[in-house]
Design a protein around this motif. Structure first.
Motif, PDB file in Angstrom:
ATOM      1  N   GLU A 466       5.612  11.261 102.831  1.00 54.03           N
ATOM      2  CA  GLU A 466       6.804  11.890 103.404  1.00 54.03           C
ATOM      3  C   GLU A 466       7.857  12.142 102.336  1.00 54.03           C
ATOM      4  O   GLU A 466       8.508  13.198 102.330  1.00 54.03           O
ATOM      5  N   GLU A 467       8.008  11.168 101.444  1.00 53.56           N
ATOM      6  CA  GLU A 467       8.980  11.352 100.364  1.00 53.56           C
ATOM      7  C   GLU A 467       8.546  12.480  99.442  1.00 53.56           C
ATOM      8  O   GLU A 467       9.385  13.284  98.993  1.00 53.56           O
ATOM      9  N   ALA A 468       7.220  12.531  99.160  1.00 52.61           N
ATOM     10  CA  ALA A 468       6.724  13.616  98.308  1.00 52.61           C
ATOM     11  C   ALA A 468       6.900  14.969  98.987  1.00 52.61           C
ATOM     12  O   ALA A 468       7.293  15.957  98.347  1.00 52.61           O
ATOM     13  N   LYS A 469       6.609  15.024 100.301  1.00 53.38           N
ATOM     14  CA  LYS A 469       6.777  16.267 101.058  1.00 53.38           C
ATOM     15  C   LYS A 469       8.232  16.691 101.097  1.00 53.38           C
ATOM     16  O   LYS A 469       8.562  17.858 100.892  1.00 53.38           O
ATOM     17  N   SER A 470       9.105  15.673 101.334  1.00 54.59           N
ATOM     18  CA  SER A 470      10.535  15.963 101.381  1.00 54.59           C
ATOM     19  C   SER A 470      11.043  16.448 100.029  1.00 54.59           C
ATOM     20  O   SER A 470      11.840  17.388  99.942  1.00 54.59           O
ATOM     21  N   LYS A 471      10.529  15.843  98.977  1.00 52.67           N
ATOM     22  CA  LYS A 471      10.931  16.253  97.642  1.00 52.67           C
ATOM     23  C   LYS A 471      10.449  17.664  97.339  1.00 52.67           C
ATOM     24  O   LYS A 471      11.183  18.472  96.742  1.00 52.67           O
ATOM     25  N   ALA A 472       9.204  17.963  97.759  1.00 48.58           N
ATOM     26  CA  ALA A 472       8.658  19.310  97.527  1.00 48.58           C
ATOM     27  C   ALA A 472       9.459  20.356  98.301  1.00 48.58           C
ATOM     28  O   ALA A 472       9.750  21.442  97.778  1.00 48.58           O
ATOM     29  N   GLU A 473       9.807  20.019  99.541  1.00 45.83           N
ATOM     30  CA  GLU A 473      10.609  20.950 100.347  1.00 45.83           C
ATOM     31  C   GLU A 473      11.982  21.169  99.728  1.00 45.83           C
ATOM     32  O   GLU A 473      12.498  22.293  99.714  1.00 45.83           O
ATOM     33  N   GLU A 474      12.559  20.080  99.196  1.00 42.49           N
ATOM     34  CA  GLU A 474      13.870  20.195  98.571  1.00 42.49           C
ATOM     35  C   GLU A 474      13.799  21.058  97.321  1.00 42.49           C
ATOM     36  O   GLU A 474      14.672  21.903  97.075  1.00 42.49           O
ATOM     37  N   ALA A 476      11.519  23.358  96.759  1.00 46.84           N
ATOM     38  CA  ALA A 476      11.277  24.739  97.192  1.00 46.84           C
ATOM     39  C   ALA A 476      12.572  25.388  97.673  1.00 46.84           C
ATOM     40  O   ALA A 476      12.842  26.565  97.386  1.00 46.84           O
ATOM     41  N   LYS A 477      13.365  24.629  98.387  1.00 43.58           N
ATOM     42  CA  LYS A 477      14.638  25.138  98.882  1.00 43.58           C
ATOM     43  C   LYS A 477      15.570  25.490  97.734  1.00 43.58           C
ATOM     44  O   LYS A 477      16.229  26.546  97.739  1.00 43.58           O
ATOM     45  N   LEU A 478      15.621  24.584  96.737  1.00 42.41           N
ATOM     46  CA  LEU A 478      16.468  24.851  95.576  1.00 42.41           C
ATOM     47  C   LEU A 478      15.971  26.066  94.804  1.00 42.41           C
ATOM     48  O   LEU A 478      16.772  26.859  94.273  1.00 42.41           O
ATOM     49  N   LYS A 479      14.619  26.232  94.752  1.00 41.57           N
ATOM     50  CA  LYS A 479      14.050  27.381  94.049  1.00 41.57           C
ATOM     51  C   LYS A 479      14.416  28.686  94.746  1.00 41.57           C
ATOM     52  O   LYS A 479      14.777  29.678  94.099  1.00 41.57           O
ATOM     53  N   ILE A 480      14.327  28.668  96.085  1.00 39.83           N
ATOM     54  CA  ILE A 480      14.682  29.877  96.856  1.00 39.83           C
ATOM     55  C   ILE A 480      16.160  30.190  96.678  1.00 39.83           C
ATOM     56  O   ILE A 480      16.544  31.354  96.486  1.00 39.83           O
ATOM     57  N   GLU A 481      17.009  29.137  96.742  1.00 38.87           N
ATOM     58  CA  GLU A 481      18.445  29.357  96.573  1.00 38.87           C
ATOM     59  C   GLU A 481      18.745  29.913  95.183  1.00 38.87           C
ATOM     60  O   GLU A 481      19.608  30.790  95.022  1.00 38.87           O
TER      61      GLU A 481
END
Length: 500
Positions: A466-474, A476-481
């Motif tokens: 979950e932490e790895a998934k959350s980190k990946a999502e974060e 990805a979000k920062l990359k999109i931003e």
């Protein structure tokens, strides 16, 4: 020779009888000179000196420490030499103490000199009626010896008695757990700075679940400290040592303190900083702490504002205050009145006042060592840092022997593998090893522990995913931003160029 002593005794008795008659019938102004010359005459024919040690001091009839020490010293002599004994329930003693009965006498010998100890009791003149008969009696020990041995007795023997008596008292006493009283209670009638209860914690280093090498290192360090008075004097340091115990909750920090107390035979002083008014009161508590003691401040990171991270985010406070206008008022009311500062605590540990007394251990415990101010835990203040971490296989074997009387089992190999793959505190391991009923056997307890370890391992795996998934999502979000931001900047530049 016998006739001579009989005549001497007769003369002394006659003199005492005449003195009593004179004291009864002579005018008051003549009594003093008569008593003076009577004493001179008696001392001329009576070659013995007497020293008395009263039971109580003038401080609210508080029992004299010297009287108690002599009582402990004579308890050994009386048990073998006195004919009439009395059992005393001495405060803080593990068992009854045998002493001489009232008006009994025992002999002692020191460097070839024979001495006589007697316990005398006499009534006290009371102006008011007392319901306690013992309060109307005055006791004292009387030491009698020949006057030619005065120097030996006053210079050597009395010191010997006090030293031996204190050693006997220490060996017989019960260990105690102290807690500091609020400063406002010190000025009450017979108020004290510390309150105590009997400390009977069963923990020892043999039952302590931790790495054997670390355990031996700590035991060796403690024993070396207890024998280091001369060494500390040689190097010019106060005879004290600081220990910092840190690690996750449930790793045995409090149990370690109890094991230290049982090994060293030291009392424990649990210092609650939030009830200490200011730095001055903190110093007074230190002065009132005797030698052979362990001063403990548990969860030092939570006791007061003594950590390195002392500032809060003001924006967060303002937001909370706007939501609840009465929040600040409640916090002010709940705030501790303590004004103990980090500087005051540092001086308490290794300042000039720390040299008042010796043979003391100062122990801090914390779950989050990284929160502590570096000045608080540097070497010289906290001399030895001890990390109490998660349960290893060697620690498990100690717990298995404590709880199940097992030193080996076929399931130990599985448990060793799981302990290497997951983190579980000794407290959690012990809880799973403890039989839940009288019919549960050792193998069932081991299987219960294996299930708990596998569940903890799976929980840790899921949490890591979950932490790895959350980190990946974060990320990805920062990359999109970041891409959108770059795209907007490019559009603004293009628009500016077209306008030009």
């Amino acid at each position: 020779m016998g006739e001579m002593w009989a005549q001497t005794g007769s003369v002394i008795a006659s003199v005492m009888f005449v003195a009593a008659i004179f004291q009864q019938y002579l005018p008051r102004q003549l009594r003093y000179p008569v008593e003076r010359y009577t004493r001179k005459l008696v001392s001329f024919v009576y070659p013995y000196i007497q020293i008395t040690f009263d039971e109580f001091t003038n401080d609210f009839r508080k029992q004299s420490e010297i009287y108690s020490t002599i009582q402990s010293y004579l308890s050994v002599k009386c048990s073998t030499r006195a004919k009439r004994l009395k059992a005393h329930d001495v405060k803080d003693s593990k068992s009854l103490v045998l002493g001489m009965d009232d008006n009994e006498e025992v002999t002692d010998e020191f460097q070839g000199v024979k001495l006589f100890w007697g316990l005398r009791k006499q009534p006290v003149n009371q102006t008011s009626f007392s319901l306690n008969p013992q309060a109307d009696e005055k006791k004292h020990y009387r030491l009698t010896f020949h006057k030619r041995h005065r120097d030996i007795i006053t210079r050597s023997y009395l010191d010997h008695v006090l030293k031996e008596g204190k050693a006997i008292s220490v060996s017989n006493r019960q260990r105690k757990l102290y807690i500091n009283n609020p400063a406002q209670n010190w000025h009450s009638y017979r108020g004290t700075k510390w309150s105590h209860v009997v400390f009977e914690h069963p923990a020892t280093f043999e039952t302590l679940a931790m790495d054997p090498k670390m355990k031996e290192e700590i035991i060796s360090d403690l024993i070396k400290f207890s024998k280091g008075k001369t060494y500390y004097e040689k190097i010019g340091k106060a005879w004290k040592r600081g220990y910092l115990l840190y690690g996750p909750p449930g790793t045995g920090k409090t149990t370690m303190i109890a094991a230290m107390s049982n090994l060293m035979d030291y009392d424990v002083y649990d210092l609650e900083l939030t009830t200490v008014k200011d730095n001055t009161e903190l110093r007074k508590l230190l002065i009132d702490t005797p030698s052979k003691s362990i001063i403990v401040i548990e969860d030092i990171d939570c006791s007061l504002d003594l950590t390195g991270q002392r500032k809060k985010e003001k924006d967060e406070e303002d937001k909370e205050e706007n939501k609840d206008p009465f929040r600040k008022m409640r916090e002010d009311q709940e705030k501790t009145p303590s004004k103990v500062t980090l500087s005051g605590l540092l001086n308490f540990i290794d300042g000039i006042w720390s040299a008042c007394g010796g043979e003391r251990l100062i122990v801090f415990t914390t779950n989050y060592v990284e929160k502590l101010d570096p000045a608080l835990i540097r070497r010289g203040r906290m001399d030895k840092h001890i990390e109490l971490s998660y349960c290893c296989f060697e620690a498990f074997k100690v717990l298995a022997m404590n709880y199940l009387d097992l030193d080996s089992h076929e399931l130990f190999e599985t448990i060793a593998r799981l302990l290497g793959e997951t983190s579980m505190t000794p407290a959690d391991v012990a809880e799973n090893l403890m039989p839940k009923s009288v019919i549960q056997d050792a193998e069932s307890c081991l299987k219960s522990l294996i299930e708990a370890l596998e569940a903890a391992k799976e929980e840790a795996r899921v949490k890591a995913e979950e932490e790895a998934k959350s980190k990946a999502e974060e990320e990805a979000k920062l990359k999109i931003e970041k891409e959108e931001k770059e795209k907007d900047q490019s559009a603004k530049v293009e628009e500016k160029c077209n306008g030009t």
